[in-house]
Design a protein around this motif. Structure first.
Motif, short mmCIF file in Angstrom:
data_model
loop_
_atom_site.label_atom_id
_atom_site.label_comp_id
_atom_site.label_asym_id
_atom_site.label_seq_id
_atom_site.Cartn_x
_atom_site.Cartn_y
_atom_site.Cartn_z
N HIS A 180 24.76 81.92 -4.78
CA HIS A 180 24.38 80.68 -3.65
C HIS A 180 24.02 79.69 -4.32
O HIS A 180 23.15 79.58 -4.83
CB HIS A 180 23.58 81.34 -2.47
N VAL A 228 34.90 79.45 2.01
CA VAL A 228 34.17 79.32 3.41
C VAL A 228 32.83 79.00 3.02
O VAL A 228 32.12 79.68 2.53
CB VAL A 228 34.26 80.81 4.07
N LYS A 229 32.39 77.82 3.80
CA LYS A 229 31.22 77.54 3.04
C LYS A 229 29.83 78.03 3.88
O LYS A 229 30.12 78.46 5.09
CB LYS A 229 30.98 75.80 3.16
N ASP A 230 28.62 77.96 3.56
CA ASP A 230 27.49 78.60 3.96
C ASP A 230 26.60 77.75 4.63
O ASP A 230 26.58 76.73 3.96
CB ASP A 230 26.88 79.40 2.74
N LEU A 231 26.14 78.12 5.92
CA LEU A 231 25.41 76.96 6.36
C LEU A 231 24.05 76.54 5.42
O LEU A 231 23.55 75.32 5.69
CB LEU A 231 24.66 77.66 7.92
N PHE A 232 23.65 77.48 4.61
CA PHE A 232 22.28 77.24 3.84
C PHE A 232 22.72 76.58 2.50
O PHE A 232 21.64 76.02 1.89
CB PHE A 232 21.55 78.45 3.75
N PRO A 239 25.99 74.46 2.04
CA PRO A 239 27.19 73.77 2.35
C PRO A 239 28.00 73.00 1.38
O PRO A 239 28.44 72.11 1.68
CB PRO A 239 26.60 72.89 3.60
#
Lengths: 420, 372
Positions: free
Chosen positions: A313, A357-361, A363
């Protein structure tokens, strides 16, 4: 009507070795797997001597010596480069082609039936040999499965002179009769055992097998094979190769490692190599798997095999980030006083940066950061491995055995062949 | 041990505990349920998977006290198949290696494992105690459960983060996220819940609690520490370890500056998204929402299946733009909204979008867009 040609390089690894070493021509050659483990490729001469595929080198060493077999370690840099050359040449003969493996390529010759396909394939064969030095065999059929069968016969029958066209051929029944069912594309050992129990012994028998029974036993995949044998094309040409799902860099060590620093150095090298590869494919990774294991054949030592998967991440292809995660993984699975024989790094959950697909934490994705870019440019200019992570200790005590490797004739300046 | 119990009471009690027992276990005794008959005319049934233990107490005629462990699923299946209203006699002899179950003309013998081997989960000290209504707990868990992550590598997202929020007003808040969508639900703070530490309740516990709450509207007693939680619901007590880890700072990903509001009929949107996404066969199930002044053009493209499009009436406050979402995420969130309409509060096609029920301020959802 579809027409496929399967072009297969003859004894590819041995042929690659012969390009720059003519002294190897007509000599029995075997190529060993990584770490000089077992035989993975044989020249025709070696096959005639009865050397089996997969023969463990340590068992056959004396036998090879007695028979005058030339033993070579695998030289993937050379094979990969020659393969690229062959595939480039082949792609000039048809608008659509599919690289099926390092030494096989399907050509879509649909619409070429106004030509004499045997003559056209002879021309292809001649060009590949002249331009790359690699001899190839070509099989032609209305489906991929039939072209595979044609290719197999082209290779084994002297009469064909390396080319067999089964498209609208009166010889097709004989060709299928001559092909044992376990040599049909897609029929593995387990399936062929089931088929043989039903007296389905050849491709000819399989073509006439009751379809309902085939569907019941082998599902839609089995039925597709039967239909393909009947001349109905069910397996499409995949001319756009799908993105890689995983990238793995692993090695068996020449000598078992017990030392943490040496193992760390190996994992650092693997993570470095894996990140370069993922960047080369224009991808980013979402997860990393690190694994270590002992040799299952050495029963005198404590057996240990462990792997760990960590999230990356943000998703990344940065050498630094991937290396950091790999080290975190190694720290969690390393156990002291173990004789590690193999280790590796697998990058998984790969995607194109623009499609990730991006992550909220997190982005954002980390793709081709400046440092990694510079790293690649330097290594491209001065040779792979010129720039390495600080954790890679030299000499690499963990290096695999490659005692009989020929120079990387076409990919390293310092190993170019010299004319005297 | 010798007890007589009514079949429906046994079935209901086994129903409460047996789902904790995994179908396949590493340790054989974890497949068993423990039965303890006491002198007070009660049987205590216990099942555990070592992380979670459920205990139910049921009235029975106890002729002889004692305890035994027996295969949970088999016992449950037998109780289920016995006729309604039947009386069930359970007994053991001597060393408790065999359990005999009789009902009417039916009898069976089950192999047991030693009761001493049955793992006991220590409650430890649970200093925080409060009680909440079943309705509130059900709502908090039901509306957030869909967003719990399945990803093992971020284990701290594998549950619902239950804590006391003091942001705008004090509330008991449940949050779940898998990194692509987030659900944040508030309930009125029960007395004594204001000072609880934030805990991450594992997915399995959430499922078990919801199952237990299906049958009741009574109060739920919740006791917790930083490592364990206990839910007492009627005669059942569920004690579980909590997920060890810190839940990320979720508040920073709930967008506060989004301005453009899209308002659409919830059912019409769900129906259209479900229909259009049928052609989107990829794992991501991407759909595109073309946001226009008075409508949304919902479209999807499948690699082999072609494309599809449907137009839904809507009100959009901003300038026209297109945004992509995973269809499953949109449908999941729409399912949590009870009102007739659903509101998307957007910034642009790449930033997190806030989704809310205009009639319910206590529920907020966030969804990460995807490139289409």
């Amino acid at each position: 009507m579809t027409i496929f040609a399967l072009v297969d390089c003859n004894n590819f690894y041995a042929s690659c070795e012969r390009i720059f070493q003519p002294r190897l021509i007509n000599k029995p050659i075997v190529v060993l797997s990584n770490n000089d483990g077992c035989v993975i490729a044989r020249s025709n001469e070696a096959k005639i001597l009865g050397i089996p595929m997969g023969a463990p080198y340590f068992k056959f060493r004396n036998d090879f010596k007695k028979k005058g077999v030339i033993v070579l370690s695998s030289n993937y840099a050379l094979y990969g480069d020659i393969s690229n050359r062959v595939m480039t040449v082949l792609s000039s003969f048809t608008p659509r082609s599919e690289i099926y493996s390092i030494d096989e390529c399907f050509l879509d010759l649909s619409g070429f039936d106004h030509l004499n396909l045997t003559e056209y394939c002879k021309h292809i064969r001649q060009c590949v040999l002249q331009w790359t030095g690699i001899p190839v065999s070509i099989g032609v059929g209305q489906t991929k499965t039939l072209s595979k069968i044609a290719n197999r016969l082209a290779k084994t029958s002297k009469k064909t002179e390396g080319i067999l066209d089964l498209n609208n051929s009166p010889w097709i029944d004989i060709a299928l009769q001559k092909t044992e069912v376990n040599n049909v594309w897609g029929i593995g050992r387990r399936w062929s055992r089931v088929l043989e129990r039903q007296d389905i012994l050849t491709a000819y028998d399989l073509r006439a097998a009751p379809e309902r029974w085939i569907r019941q036993k082998f599902g839609i995949v089995g039925l597709r094979t039967v239909k393909e044998l009947q001349g109905l094309s069910c397996v499409k040409l995949e001319d756009e190769s799908p993105d890689k799902q995983t990238i793995c860099v692993s090695r068996s060590f020449g000598k078992p490692l017990t030392d943490y620093t040496a193992l760390k150095s190996a994992i650092a090298t693997f993570s470095d190599r894996a990140s370069s590869k993922v960047r080369k494919h224009g991808l980013i990774a979402g997860e990393i798997n690190v694994f270590v294991q002992t040799s299952p054949f050495n029963t005198d030592i404590e057996q240990y095999s462990k792997s760990i998967t960590l999230s990356l991440h943000p998703q990344t292809n940065s050498t630094q980030e991937i290396h950091r995660a790999a080290m975190r993984g190694l720290n969690q699975i390393f156990k002291p006083n173990i004789h590690y024989k193999k280790a590796g790094v697998i990058l998984i959950n790969l995607s194109r940066p623009e499609k990730a697909v991006k992550d909220l934490f997190y982005p954002y994705v980390q793709s081709n950061d400046q440092l990694s870019k510079a790293y690649d440019i330097i290594n491209q200019r001065f040779g792979s491995g010129f720039l390495q992570l600080g954790q890679v200790k030299k000499p690499k005590t963990w290096y695999m055995n490659q005692n009989y490797k020929t120079p990387s004739f076409t990919t390293r300046w310092d190993e170019l062949p010299r004319a005297k | 041990m010798k007890v007589t119990i009514e079949r429906s009471a046994l079935l209901s009690s086994l129903g409460h505990v047996q789902s904790v027992v995994e179908r396949r276990n590493t340790i054989p005794i974890l497949s068993n349920v423990r039965l303890d008959a006491d002198s007070g005319g009660k049987i205590k049934l216990t099942a555990t998977d070592m992380d979670l233990a459920v205990v139910d107490t049921v009235l029975a005629k106890v002729e002889q006290q004692g305890g035994v462990t027996a295969p949970a699923h088999m016992l449950y299946d037998i109780a289920r198949k016995l006729p309604d209203g039947a009386e069930v006699r359970i007994s053991t002899k001597g060393s408790s290696e065999k359990l005999t179950l009789e009902s009417g003309r039916f009898s069976m013998s089950l192999s047991c494992l030693p009761i001493e081997d049955f793992p006991v989960m220590a409650d430890g000290d649970l200093p925080y105690n409060f009680s909440a209504t079943a309705k509130d707990i059900k709502r908090l868990f039901l509306k957030t459960r869909f967003a719990i992550s399945q990803e093992e590598t971020r284990h701290y997202l594998n549950g619902i983060y239950l804590h006391s929020s003091k942001a705008d007003k004090v509330a008991l808040r449940a949050v779940a996220t898998d990194g692509h969508r987030l659900a944040c639900i508030d309930a009125n703070p029960p007395k004594n819940s204001e000072d609880i530490p934030g805990i991450i309740v594992p997915r399995k516990v959430v499922g078990e609690v919801l199952k237990l709450l299906e049958e009741t509207d009574s109060e739920v007693q919740i006791s917790l520490s930083e490592t364990k939680v206990r839910f007492s619901i009627g005669s059942v007590t569920l004690t579980s370890k909590l997920i060890d880890g810190s839940f990320p700072d979720y508040a920073r990903v709930i967008p506060a500056g989004n301005n453009e509001v899209l308002s659409v009929d919830r059912k019409a949107l769900s129906k259209a998204v479900d229909l259009v996404s049928t052609v989107s066969t990829e794992k991501s199930r991407a759909i595109k929402l073309g946001l226009r002044n008075s409508k949304i053009i919902i479209s999807a493209v499948g690699p082999d299946a072609g494309s599809a499009e449907e137009v839904v009436d809507a009100k959009f406050s901003g300038d026209d733009f297109d945004i992509g979402f995973n269809a499953r995420y949109v449908l999941d969130i729409a399912d949590q909204i009870e009102g007739g309409s659903i509101e998307f509060v957007l910034a642009d096609s790449a930033s997190p979008t806030l989704v809310r029920d205009p009639e319910d301020e206590s529920a907020v959802f966030v969804i990460m867009p995807m490139r289409v």
